[in-house]
Write a protein that holds these residues in place. Structure first.
Motif, short mmCIF file in Angstrom:
data_model
loop_
_atom_site.label_atom_id
_atom_site.label_comp_id
_atom_site.label_asym_id
_atom_site.label_seq_id
_atom_site.Cartn_x
_atom_site.Cartn_y
_atom_site.Cartn_z
N VAL A 153 0.86 -1.18 0.00
CA VAL A 153 0.00 0.00 0.00
C VAL A 153 0.90 1.23 0.00
O VAL A 153 1.72 1.40 0.91
CB VAL A 153 -0.94 0.03 1.22
N ASP A 154 0.76 2.06 -1.02
CA ASP A 154 1.55 3.28 -1.17
C ASP A 154 0.65 4.48 -0.89
O ASP A 154 -0.22 4.82 -1.69
CB ASP A 154 2.12 3.36 -2.59
N LEU A 159 4.33 3.93 3.47
CA LEU A 159 4.01 2.71 2.71
C LEU A 159 4.06 1.51 3.63
O LEU A 159 4.85 1.49 4.58
CB LEU A 159 5.00 2.49 1.56
N THR A 160 3.22 0.52 3.33
CA THR A 160 3.27 -0.74 4.06
C THR A 160 3.24 -1.88 3.05
O THR A 160 2.66 -1.74 1.97
CB THR A 160 2.09 -0.89 5.04
N GLY A 161 3.87 -2.99 3.41
CA GLY A 161 3.95 -4.12 2.50
C GLY A 161 3.49 -5.41 3.14
O GLY A 161 3.41 -5.52 4.37
N GLY A 162 3.15 -6.37 2.31
CA GLY A 162 2.75 -7.68 2.78
C GLY A 162 3.92 -8.46 3.35
O GLY A 162 5.02 -7.96 3.51
N THR A 171 10.71 -3.13 -2.05
CA THR A 171 11.97 -2.47 -2.38
C THR A 171 12.02 -2.15 -3.87
O THR A 171 12.43 -1.05 -4.26
CB THR A 171 13.15 -3.34 -1.97
N LEU A 172 11.58 -3.06 -4.72
CA LEU A 172 11.54 -2.80 -6.15
C LEU A 172 10.56 -1.67 -6.47
O LEU A 172 10.83 -0.84 -7.34
CB LEU A 172 11.16 -4.07 -6.91
N HIS A 173 9.44 -1.63 -5.76
CA HIS A 173 8.48 -0.55 -5.96
C HIS A 173 9.11 0.80 -5.64
O HIS A 173 8.94 1.77 -6.39
CB HIS A 173 7.26 -0.79 -5.06
N LEU A 174 9.86 0.87 -4.56
CA LEU A 174 10.52 2.13 -4.19
C LEU A 174 11.61 2.50 -5.19
O LEU A 174 11.79 3.68 -5.50
CB LEU A 174 11.09 2.02 -2.78
#
Length: 207
Positions: A153-154, A159-162, A171-174
């Protein structure tokens, strides 16, 4: 240059440091001016889940400036939510204009800071028998947080991740957000993660 700080504490899950620092280490081959370091309450040795040791580069008081603070998860999250210095460090980082991103049960720590209040958030879902499901705990303990089942979730500056290996996706999203989609795709390729990343994107939504 994008500067990452990775927040560690006793009881982090070893895969969480691999999913963050390890991915950034590979990304630096594509984006040489990336910088990243590990920060903890006092610096020095951290004992991860099941005994593996990690040496944090800096303590809170002397950590260098960063743009993004990544908060790791692991079975030590419960104690971390009661560590006032750790929570204050996260709050101060965010108040200073930094982006805070939690992977896995690092989301429970962010919830304890209050930074998720009024926001959507996710965290680890899958458990072994006898464990409490962190995503359910997030909903039960933090009613001001809108919990969602998502890969990540951005919310812009938070942000939070599963759970667990989805820290790689975070990390790839960032990297994509800060350095461009091509840099993230090339990082995934050299990690040999492209197929898995695409499968995750197809089967488990980002918000």
């Amino acid at each position: 240059m994008t500067r990452f700080a990775i927040l560690a504490y006793d009881g982090i899950e070893p895969i969480d440091i691999g999913a963050t620092y390890g991915v950034l280490s590979m990304a630096k081959r594509i984006v040489p001016d990336l910088s990243f370091h590990v920060v903890s309450r006092a610096g020095g040795e951290i004992v991860m889940a099941n005994g593996l040791r990690l040496i944090a580069d800096h303590g809170f008081d002397e950590a260098p400036a960063a743009d993004i603070l990544m908060v790791l998860g692991g079975p030590g999250w419960s104690q971390a939510t009661e560590d006032r210095a750790l929570l204050d460090h996260i709050r101060a980082f965010h108040a200073g204009g930094g982006t805070v991103a939690a992977v896995c049960t690092g989301g429970m720590i962010l919830a304890a800071t209050g930074l998720l209040d009024g926001r959507r958030a996710t965290t680890k879902r899958e458990i072994v028998p006898g464990e409490a499901r962190p995503l359910d705990l997030l909903a039960e303990r933090h009613g001001a947080v809108e919990t969602v089942e998502a890969r990540l979730v951005d919310e812009g500056d938070v942000l939070t991740g599963g759970g667990v290996s989805l820290g790689m996706d975070m990390t790839l999203h960032l990297i994509a957000r800060e350095c461009g989609a091509e840099a993230a795709a090339e990082t995934a390729r050299i990690l040999e993660y492209s197929t898995a990343w695409e499968a995750n994107r197809r089967s488990f939504a980002a918000v």
